[in-house]
Write an enzyme that holds these catalytic residues in place. Structure first.
Site, PDB file in Angstrom:
ATOM      1  N   GLU A   1      -7.531  26.984 -25.064  1.00  0.00           N
ATOM      2  CA  GLU A   1      -7.253  28.225 -24.348  1.00  0.00           C
ATOM      3  C   GLU A   1      -5.807  28.573 -24.627  1.00  0.00           C
ATOM      4  O   GLU A   1      -4.908  27.792 -24.301  1.00  0.00           O
ATOM      5  CB  GLU A   1      -7.406  27.908 -22.856  1.00  0.00           C
ATOM      6  CG  GLU A   1      -8.027  28.947 -22.000  1.00  0.00           C
ATOM      7  CD  GLU A   1      -8.103  28.406 -20.568  1.00  0.00           C
ATOM      8  OE1 GLU A   1      -7.266  28.818 -19.765  1.00  0.00           O
ATOM      9  OE2 GLU A   1      -8.966  27.571 -20.270  1.00  0.00           O
TER      10      GLU A   1
ATOM     11  N   ASP B   1      -1.165  31.952 -11.414  1.00  0.00           N
ATOM     12  CA  ASP B   1      -0.563  30.739 -11.939  1.00  0.00           C
ATOM     13  C   ASP B   1       0.564  30.206 -11.073  1.00  0.00           C
ATOM     14  O   ASP B   1       1.332  30.966 -10.485  1.00  0.00           O
ATOM     15  CB  ASP B   1      -0.027  30.995 -13.356  1.00  0.00           C
ATOM     16  CG  ASP B   1      -1.164  31.082 -14.353  1.00  0.00           C
ATOM     17  OD1 ASP B   1      -1.891  30.074 -14.491  1.00  0.00           O
ATOM     18  OD2 ASP B   1      -1.354  32.143 -14.964  1.00  0.00           O
TER      19      ASP B   1
END
Lengths: 396, 259
Positions: free
Chosen positions: B46, B57
């Site tokens: 990824e 995040d």
């Protein structure tokens, strides 16, 4: 089909709005979306909301005829005195509404973001009132710049957490508040301070702030015999005070809506926060709107002398009002706002917040006629800006 | 067949998907990191497209995003770095990022570029299912791209079924209510959630992500899904590595137990 300025059933204002949120936030936002209208339309909610606005906030706020200012600009100027709200600005209208919604949803903790600290103080205030735990994220740089508001929040029992990521200002405080909500999804409600964020926030916040134009209608009727002005002026960062001042005039063609954006040092200088002049369609903090960004889609840190207006986006409702031409947008520089703040202080005995001074600064450009009525939403008072005024206006 | 589906069909053990921020630790490291990940035995890679405001995040990935942006990374430059991807890397590659840079690049042009360099799928956490179906699905599919959706412990069964019906490749099962890298390890409460999802007999396989940091948590997660995703723990390694290729190979082999 008639043009509508209200949110549609998919959460959009024309091409702007929506709910661009990570799946982690979906259950919370969906819970809010499915319940907010039922909750706020309930008679018991309305009663409690209006009682608190009256007895705790001090509403209705006056609509004041500014005679000396009117004389100077040769028109009829009325000031909507949101600066007289408890905590010093209109922000508390929204936090009262949202904390009541949070209670109905069974939440017992509140998280919020704040830039200058006005929304943080308004949130900490209602949390104290309702006995709820309160965490406020504030950019590390803003914590330095706005020490008195940090002290207020702490005195009210809130935990103020520094946002150390990114540019360490309002947009990063908003990111951190969203991250906090992701990490605490069950017992926490996020009180967003403006008409931004994923649907239904822009609509919900606008509804709570709409008390401003609801009162203007009644007060104007009493004072001048008609319920609409020729112009309503308000400053726009995210746009909550403007949303409230415009709300009941959105479909009133006889009223020109006027928004003042912070141009900072000037639209072309690279130190500005005038989103409709500098932004392009993009997604930030959960909705699609106009956004100041690089060609690569990275968010640009805005600049304004006014901490309440230096946000890189604008509420989706305002982006739609801009795009459709329903509202007229002016870019007001730091300097123009300072001149207007001094002018209002000395002509009317009212020291405005720097944000509100941007709305006042539209007056010299508006060229309203002597017979016309101009309502200016004076969104906040200037106490919090005294250090800036002292320095920039040489008040020594 | 899309490379992602092929991996799930042919996998003999648990699948390891590793996240790496593009252009990190140094702008020019992207391909080095990808090749080393493949060499070490990562099954899926990824690639994080850096964004200024990555709300899903945690601190580690945010900082790596900022470092990469400060070094000059852009979407256009990333595609430039990936132009020879398929002569060097055979494992499936996903791009993970946020919707705004994709919108500014142009959705169709972005998908076209993905197909051109050999990207197999996308993870865009702030592109929700409703928006995807409304405006994006048709374009993504035209360029053979799988869109990977997330589910969390709070996602209702009915919505999981909807997500399953529009998903291709796999479903990204977020292990707990959190941002990336916020929590580590797997609790018994999480295992109950994993089992609940297993009993739903979804058509798509699942990979578990968030909180997976070492071989122990990788193996534990893999008993409840087809495999797991490691992000923040790997980005931390990148941040402190002085011998990038060797360190990455050793890290991946350690997770996979290939010593």
């Amino acid at each position: 089909m008639a043009m509508t300025y209200q949110v549609d059933d998919k959460g959009y204002y024309g091409e702007f709005g929506g709910a661009f949120i990570p799946e982690m936030l979906y259950p919370n936002v969906e819970e809010l979306r499915t319940h907010y209208l039922d909750i706020i339309q309930e008679p018991s909610f309305q009663q409690e909301f209006h009682e608190l606005l009256r007895d705790f906030v001090g509403r209705p706020t006056p609509l004041f005829e500014a005679k000396r200012l009117s004389e100077k600009y040769q028109t009829q100027i009325y000031l909507k005195r949101e600066d007289l709200c408890h905590t010093g600005a209109h922000k508390v209208n929204n936090t009262i509404g949202q904390i009541l919604v949070a209670k109905k949803l069974g939440k017992n903790k509140i998280v919020a973001e704040t830039g200058a600290g006005q929304h943080g103080v308004a949130t900490a205030t209602v949390c104290a009132l309702m006995g709820m735990e309160c965490i406020v994220y504030m950019g590390a740089i803003d914590i330095q710049r706005q020490a008195p508001n940090v002290a207020r929040m702490r005195m009210l029992g809130a935990q103020v957490v520094a946002a150390e990521s990114g540019s360490k200002t309002l947009k990063d405080a908003t990111n951190e508040a969203m991250r906090h909500w992701i990490n605490n999804p069950v017992d926490t409600h996020y009180i967003i301070g403006s008409v931004v964020g994923p649907h239904p926030y822009p609509d919900m916040v606008a509804r709570f702030q709409s008390v401003i134009s609801e009162e203007i209608k009644a007060q104007l009727t009493e004072k001048v015999g008609r319920n609409y002005p020729d112009y309503v002026l308000a400053c726009v960062g995210g746009g909550s005070n403007a949303a409230g001042a415009f709300y009941h005039y959105l479909n009133e063609p006889r009223t020109q809506l006027v928004a003042a954006e912070a141009a900072g040092q000037g639209v072309g200088t690279g130190h500005s926060a005038a989103t409709t002049f500098l932004g392009k369609s993009g997604v930030l903090h959960g909705s699609k709107s106009l956004l100041m960004q690089t060609e690569d889609g990275q968010v640009i840190e805005p600049y304004s002398i006014s901490a309440g207006l230096d946000y890189p986006g604008i509420g989706p409702m305002h982006a739609h009002l801009f795009k459709t031409g329903r509202a007229q947008f002016y870019d007001i520089t730091d300097e123009e706002a300072l001149v207007s703040a001094l002018e209002l202080s000395q002509l009317e005995g009212i020291i405005p917040a720097l944000e509100s001074a941007h709305a006042l600064a539209v007056l010299p450009k508006l060229q309203a006629k002597p017979t016309e009525i101009v309502v200016i939403n004076l969104s906040g008072r200037g106490d919090k800006d005294l250090a800036t005024y002292q320095q920039r206006l040489n008040l020594v | 067949m899309n490379r992602i589906s092929a991996v799930f069909e042919s996998a003999k053990g648990p699948i390891l998907n590793v996240y790496a921020t593009a252009g990190f630790p140094k702008l020019g490291d992207t391909m080095t990191v990808l090749e080393a990940l493949q060499e070490g035995g990562a099954d899926i890679i990824e690639i994080g497209m850096p964004y200024s405001d990555p709300v899903a995040d945690g601190e580690t990935i945010q900082q790596s995003n900022q470092v990469s942006l400060d070094q000059g990374m852009t979407v256009a430059y990333l595609f430039e770095q990936l132009k020879d991807l398929r002569s060097k890397v055979q494992v499936p590659v996903l791009l993970m990022g946020y919707i705004n840079p994709v919108l500014q690049f142009g959705v169709e042009k972005f998908c076209q570029k993905c197909q051109e360099v050999g990207v197999d799928g996308l993870i865009l956490p702030d592109l929700p299912m409703a928006e995807y179906e409304l405006e994006y699905q048709e374009i993504f599919e035209r360029y053979g791209l799988f869109n990977i959706f997330l589910i969390t412990p709070q996602t209702a069964d009915e919505r999981i079924r909807q997500i399953d019906s529009v998903s291709k490749g796999f479903i990204y099962m977020v292990s707990s209510a959190s941002t990336t890298g916020a929590k580590t390890g797997i609790s018994s409460e999480q295992e109950v959630y994993f089992e609940r999802i297993n009993r739903m007999n979804l058509k798509n396989p699942r990979l578990i992500g968030f909180g997976i940091s070492d071989r122990e948590s990788f193996l534990k997660a893999s008993t409840s899904a087809s495999g797991a995703i490691i992000g923040s723990a790997f980005v931390k390694l990148l941040a402190k590595s002085s011998h990038l290729r060797e360190d990455i190979v050793a890290f991946v082999r350690g997770i996979k137990g290939l010593n």
